[in-house]
Write a protein that holds these residues in place. Structure first.
Motif, PDB file in Angstrom:
ATOM      1  N   PHE B 396       3.574  47.126 -40.610  1.00  0.00           N
ATOM      2  CA  PHE B 396       4.824  46.650 -40.027  1.00  0.00           C
ATOM      3  C   PHE B 396       4.648  46.592 -38.514  1.00  0.00           C
ATOM      4  N   THR B 397       5.191  45.569 -37.926  1.00  0.00           N
ATOM      5  CA  THR B 397       5.235  45.605 -36.470  1.00  0.00           C
ATOM      6  C   THR B 397       6.673  45.915 -36.075  1.00  0.00           C
ATOM      7  N   SER B 398       6.800  46.459 -34.900  1.00  0.00           N
ATOM      8  CA  SER B 398       8.140  46.804 -34.442  1.00  0.00           C
ATOM      9  C   SER B 398       8.204  46.773 -32.934  1.00  0.00           C
ATOM     10  N   LEU B 399       9.270  46.201 -32.479  1.00  0.00           N
ATOM     11  CA  LEU B 399       9.494  46.175 -31.043  1.00  0.00           C
ATOM     12  C   LEU B 399      10.101  47.510 -30.648  1.00  0.00           C
ATOM     13  N   ILE B 400       9.414  48.199 -29.802  1.00  0.00           N
ATOM     14  CA  ILE B 400       9.926  49.492 -29.375  1.00  0.00           C
ATOM     15  C   ILE B 400       9.891  49.531 -27.863  1.00  0.00           C
ATOM     16  N   SER B 401      10.895  50.119 -27.304  1.00  0.00           N
ATOM     17  CA  SER B 401      10.998  50.079 -25.850  1.00  0.00           C
ATOM     18  C   SER B 401       9.853  50.862 -25.218  1.00  0.00           C
ATOM     19  N   GLU B 402       9.586  50.514 -24.022  1.00  0.00           N
ATOM     20  CA  GLU B 402       8.473  51.103 -23.287  1.00  0.00           C
ATOM     21  C   GLU B 402       8.630  52.612 -23.154  1.00  0.00           C
ATOM     22  N   ARG B 403       9.864  53.033 -22.996  1.00  0.00           N
ATOM     23  CA  ARG B 403      10.067  54.423 -22.621  1.00  0.00           C
ATOM     24  C   ARG B 403       9.880  55.410 -23.768  1.00  0.00           C
ATOM     25  N   GLU B 404      10.346  55.038 -24.937  1.00  0.00           N
ATOM     26  CA  GLU B 404      10.337  56.041 -26.000  1.00  0.00           C
ATOM     27  C   GLU B 404       9.603  55.560 -27.237  1.00  0.00           C
ATOM     28  N   PRO B 405       8.319  55.570 -27.166  1.00  0.00           N
ATOM     29  CA  PRO B 405       7.567  55.050 -28.298  1.00  0.00           C
ATOM     30  C   PRO B 405       7.634  55.950 -29.533  1.00  0.00           C
ATOM     31  N   GLU B 406       8.003  57.189 -29.336  1.00  0.00           N
ATOM     32  CA  GLU B 406       7.963  58.077 -30.492  1.00  0.00           C
ATOM     33  C   GLU B 406       9.350  58.394 -31.001  1.00  0.00           C
ATOM     34  N   ASP B 407       9.706  57.776 -32.071  1.00  0.00           N
ATOM     35  CA  ASP B 407      10.970  58.064 -32.710  1.00  0.00           C
ATOM     36  C   ASP B 407      10.671  58.876 -33.965  1.00  0.00           C
ATOM     37  N   PRO B 408      11.124  60.118 -33.991  1.00  0.00           N
ATOM     38  CA  PRO B 408      10.781  60.978 -35.126  1.00  0.00           C
ATOM     39  C   PRO B 408      11.276  60.429 -36.458  1.00  0.00           C
ATOM     40  N   THR B 409      12.357  59.666 -36.423  1.00  0.00           N
ATOM     41  CA  THR B 409      12.892  59.085 -37.656  1.00  0.00           C
ATOM     42  C   THR B 409      11.856  58.199 -38.327  1.00  0.00           C
ATOM     43  N   ILE B 410      11.292  57.336 -37.528  1.00  0.00           N
ATOM     44  CA  ILE B 410      10.333  56.389 -38.063  1.00  0.00           C
ATOM     45  C   ILE B 410       9.023  57.097 -38.368  1.00  0.00           C
ATOM     46  N   SER B 411       8.671  57.971 -37.479  1.00  0.00           N
ATOM     47  CA  SER B 411       7.377  58.637 -37.585  1.00  0.00           C
ATOM     48  C   SER B 411       7.204  59.364 -38.909  1.00  0.00           C
ATOM     49  N   SER B 412       8.295  59.973 -39.397  1.00  0.00           N
ATOM     50  CA  SER B 412       8.166  60.748 -40.622  1.00  0.00           C
ATOM     51  C   SER B 412       7.916  59.860 -41.825  1.00  0.00           C
ATOM     52  N   LEU B 413       8.246  58.598 -41.700  1.00  0.00           N
ATOM     53  CA  LEU B 413       8.133  57.708 -42.852  1.00  0.00           C
ATOM     54  C   LEU B 413       6.783  57.030 -42.969  1.00  0.00           C
ATOM     55  N   ILE B 414       6.163  56.816 -41.843  1.00  0.00           N
ATOM     56  CA  ILE B 414       4.940  56.022 -41.882  1.00  0.00           C
ATOM     57  C   ILE B 414       3.717  56.918 -41.794  1.00  0.00           C
ATOM     58  N   ASP B 415       2.611  56.372 -42.268  1.00  0.00           N
ATOM     59  CA  ASP B 415       1.386  57.161 -42.329  1.00  0.00           C
ATOM     60  C   ASP B 415       0.563  57.038 -41.052  1.00  0.00           C
ATOM     61  N   SER B 416       0.541  55.852 -40.541  1.00  0.00           N
ATOM     62  CA  SER B 416      -0.283  55.625 -39.354  1.00  0.00           C
ATOM     63  C   SER B 416       0.515  54.833 -38.342  1.00  0.00           C
ATOM     64  N   TRP B 417       0.145  55.037 -37.125  1.00  0.00           N
ATOM     65  CA  TRP B 417       0.935  54.407 -36.073  1.00  0.00           C
ATOM     66  C   TRP B 417       0.023  54.021 -34.916  1.00  0.00           C
ATOM     67  N   VAL B 418       0.085  52.754 -34.597  1.00  0.00           N
ATOM     68  CA  VAL B 418      -0.649  52.268 -33.435  1.00  0.00           C
ATOM     69  C   VAL B 418       0.373  51.737 -32.445  1.00  0.00           C
ATOM     70  N   HIS B 419       0.223  52.130 -31.212  1.00  0.00           N
ATOM     71  CA  HIS B 419       1.134  51.627 -30.199  1.00  0.00           C
ATOM     72  C   HIS B 419       0.378  50.744 -29.224  1.00  0.00           C
ATOM     73  N   VAL B 420       0.955  49.612 -28.924  1.00  0.00           N
ATOM     74  CA  VAL B 420       0.343  48.719 -27.939  1.00  0.00           C
ATOM     75  C   VAL B 420       1.314  48.523 -26.787  1.00  0.00           C
ATOM     76  N   ARG B 421       0.744  48.430 -25.600  1.00  0.00           N
ATOM     77  CA  ARG B 421       1.639  48.246 -24.452  1.00  0.00           C
ATOM     78  C   ARG B 421       0.894  47.645 -23.273  1.00  0.00           C
ATOM     79  N   HIS B 422       1.672  47.282 -22.305  1.00  0.00           N
ATOM     80  CA  HIS B 422       1.078  46.753 -21.082  1.00  0.00           C
ATOM     81  C   HIS B 422       0.901  47.873 -20.076  1.00  0.00           C
TER      82      HIS B 422
END
Lengths: 101, 471
Positions: B396-422
């Motif tokens: 899944f891709t998701s637009l997440i704001s620059e400031r708070e990439p870690e949302d515990p709600t989402i984090s608990s559901l998914i197995d892996s997480w890659v964050h991309v940013r400028h």
């Protein structure tokens, strides 16, 4: 049945009573109907009794839901009355033989 | 108590939530407000029945058979054909209050005769009655009518047909006239409400005697092909957990993961701000799956298929070949009016028909804009559960704001997480990515610069001095 219908301008009321089998209610309805007709339409009415158990297709064709249903086929417009016709007042209103009070 | 036999509705998802279907030979009440889909549910119940060789009778109080036929055609169903084939009888029962004068006791025997006649004509196994409320408005609330309805339901049962009866939702009661008292076997409540300008349809099985069913509200969708109910597929966390690993689609990213890719059946989130390359990363994953000979379902909510093919072509990904070979199915829809639930139902339907090995949802949602309500979490959980159960590897891709990439709600559901940013450098913006988590395997903690080149995503060798916000 429909080809035997009298013309609308001969002044004959054509009434059809739908029943489903010979139940006490349908017997009562027919008797109530005859009574009303003799009183208000003597000599100028015909009553046709349709047993839907014998002609089930007519229930859909003639849009019948309740039993007994009395249909005034002539004179137009077609009117329908449901129930055992025990409330003579409502029967007369329903057949348009009397205005709603 | 005798084991209850089920009558599979054939309606997508509904049989799952009712553990097999409606109670066979009994009555099911479907209740809801106007426009909630009652008539459609009743219609589809008969159509699916006909497909399974069970003829049906539609007793319509509200819509004429022409109207029903036209509405069904809008969803791709040909009711006329079913009628011709002797699989369907439609009877529009016209009862108008102003035409009916009541003069004493009556019963609804003529209605019974009609239904019975229709059942006998085609040997019907299913009956739909839509909607019983009309009788109340035409004949008036009375003891007679209630007694007759009670008799009707008993009679339908005695005839051995499986019936769906629709009714209007009442204020504080399941139906306006309390008909639910007479239908004790199964009650389904449909709901169509608008919250935050987002229309959602929900279904709830209130009562299903003698069988297990899923409680709680389940989202459903009405679209081409009819109803889709999205079940909560996992009561417990009994998902299979394969040890097999599939490539992320980017070699250097595979190398950042100790096992060399994502676990099959796992769910990965690629989050990031806009324009960072989330979609491109996801497309690499899709292309790699297709190259392995697997099938990939790509649900796109921001770009059309042609635009995706063109854009990915510019980074050296020839997705068109996979579309042609039927390894890749791209489904692009506008998310504007669709909520997460619609994404979920769309996904569910496509998965059932395409049977993919991997799924990309781009983007799953803009979590930041939608907030992180329990609703969204529940929905996301369903999506993840559903895919896991089928061992589908998802990105899944998701637009997440620059400031708070870690949302515990989402984090608990998914197995892996890659964050991309400028990352803003003195005279250029650079793209970086890093692995936030990878359940069940070690991963590199490096922050890697990467470039979108004409031959795909290229990770640059790690360099020192790249600063990233709180991690």
């Amino acid at each position: 049945m429909s080809d035997a219908e009298p013309e609308s301008d001969d002044g004959i009321w054509h009434l059809r009573l739908y029943v489903a089998g010979e139940t006490p209610r349908s017997v009562a309805a027919l008797s109530n109907l005859k009574h009303v007709c003799e009183e208000h339409l003597a000599g100028r009415y015909t009553i046709e009794v349709i047993d839907l158990l014998e002609h089930p297709q007519l229930a859909q064709g003639e849009q019948i839901v309740a039993i007994p249903t009395l249909e005034r086929r002539l004179p137009p417009p077609v009117r329908k009355i449901i129930g055992d016709l025990s409330n003579t007042e409502r029967v007369l209103i329903g057949l348009d033989l009397r205005q709603e009070p | 108590m005798r084991e209850l036999e089920h009558c599979p509705t054939g309606i997508s998802g509904l049989d799952l939530v009712t553990s097999g279907g409606l109670p066979r030979g009994r009555n099911t009440l479907v209740t809801g407000g106007p426009g909630c889909g009652k008539t459609l549910l009743a219609t589809e119940f008969l159509i699916r029945g006909a497909e399974m060789g069970e003829p049906g009778v539609f007793i319509a109080f509200e819509e004429t058979t022409d109207e029903l036929t036209t509405n069904a055609a809008g969803l791709g169903w040909d009711l006329d054909a079913l009628v011709r084939d002797g699989l369907l009888v439609m009877d529009f029962v016209k009862v108008e209050r102003d035409q009916i004068e009541q003069t004493g006791d009556y019963d609804l025997e003529a209605l019974f005769v009609r239904i019975g006649f229709a059942i006998d004509r085609i040997g019907a196994k299913r009956v739909a009655i839509d909607t019983i409320e009309v009788l109340f408005s035409a004949l008036g609330e009375s003891g007679i009518l209630r007694a007759e309805l009670r008799r009707l339901f008993a009679w339908l049962k005695a005839r051995g047909v499986t019936a769906v009866i629709t009714a209007e939702r009442g204020d504080g009661s399941l139906t306006r006239h309390g008909i639910e008292e007479y239908v004790s076997d199964c009650v389904i409540v449909l709901d169509h409400r608008v919250t935050d300008q987002l229309a959602t349809r929900r279904l709830r099985v209130v009562k299903l005697r003698g069988a297990q069913h899923l409680s709680g509200e389940l989202p459903f969708l009405i679209g081409p092909g009819g109803f889709s109910v999205v079940p909560v597929s996992a009561f417990e966390l009994h998902h299979p957990a394969p040890a097999e690993v599939v490539s992320t689609g980017v070699d250097a990213l595979d190398e950042m993961l100790d096992r060399g890719g994502w676990y099959r059946g796992s769910t990965t989130l690629i989050s990031g701000t806009s324009g960072t390359g989330k979609s491109t990363l996801a497309a690499h994953f899709a292309a790699a799956a297709c190259a392995r000979g697997e099938r990939c379902l790509f649900l796109a909510f921001e770009e059309g298929e042609l635009q995706i093919l063109r854009n990915m072509g510019s980074v050296g990904l020839d997705l068109g070949q996979w579309v042609e070979s039927d390894n890749l199915r791209i489904r692009a829809t506008r998310p504007t009016q669709a909520g997460l639930e619609n994404h979920l139902t769309a996904l569910y339907r496509e998965v059932e028909s395409f049977r993919p090995d991997v799924v990309v949802v781009d983007p799953i949602t803009d979590f930041h804009a939608m907030g992180s309500s329990l609703d969204i979490k529940a929905m996301l959980m369903r999506m993840v559960d559903y895919l896991k159960q089928r061992q589908i590897t998802a990105v899944f891709t998701s637009l997440i704001s620059e400031r708070e990439p870690e949302d515990p709600t989402i984090s608990s559901l998914i197995d892996s997480w890659v964050h991309v940013r400028h990352v803003q450098k003195i005279n250029e913006r650079q793209r970086v990515l890093y692995v936030l988590k990878a359940r069940g395997m070690g991963h590199s903690n490096q922050v890697r610069r990467f470039e979108l080149t004409s031959s795909g995503i290229k990770l640059l060798e790690p360099e020192t001095g790249v600063s990233v916000g709180a991690e």
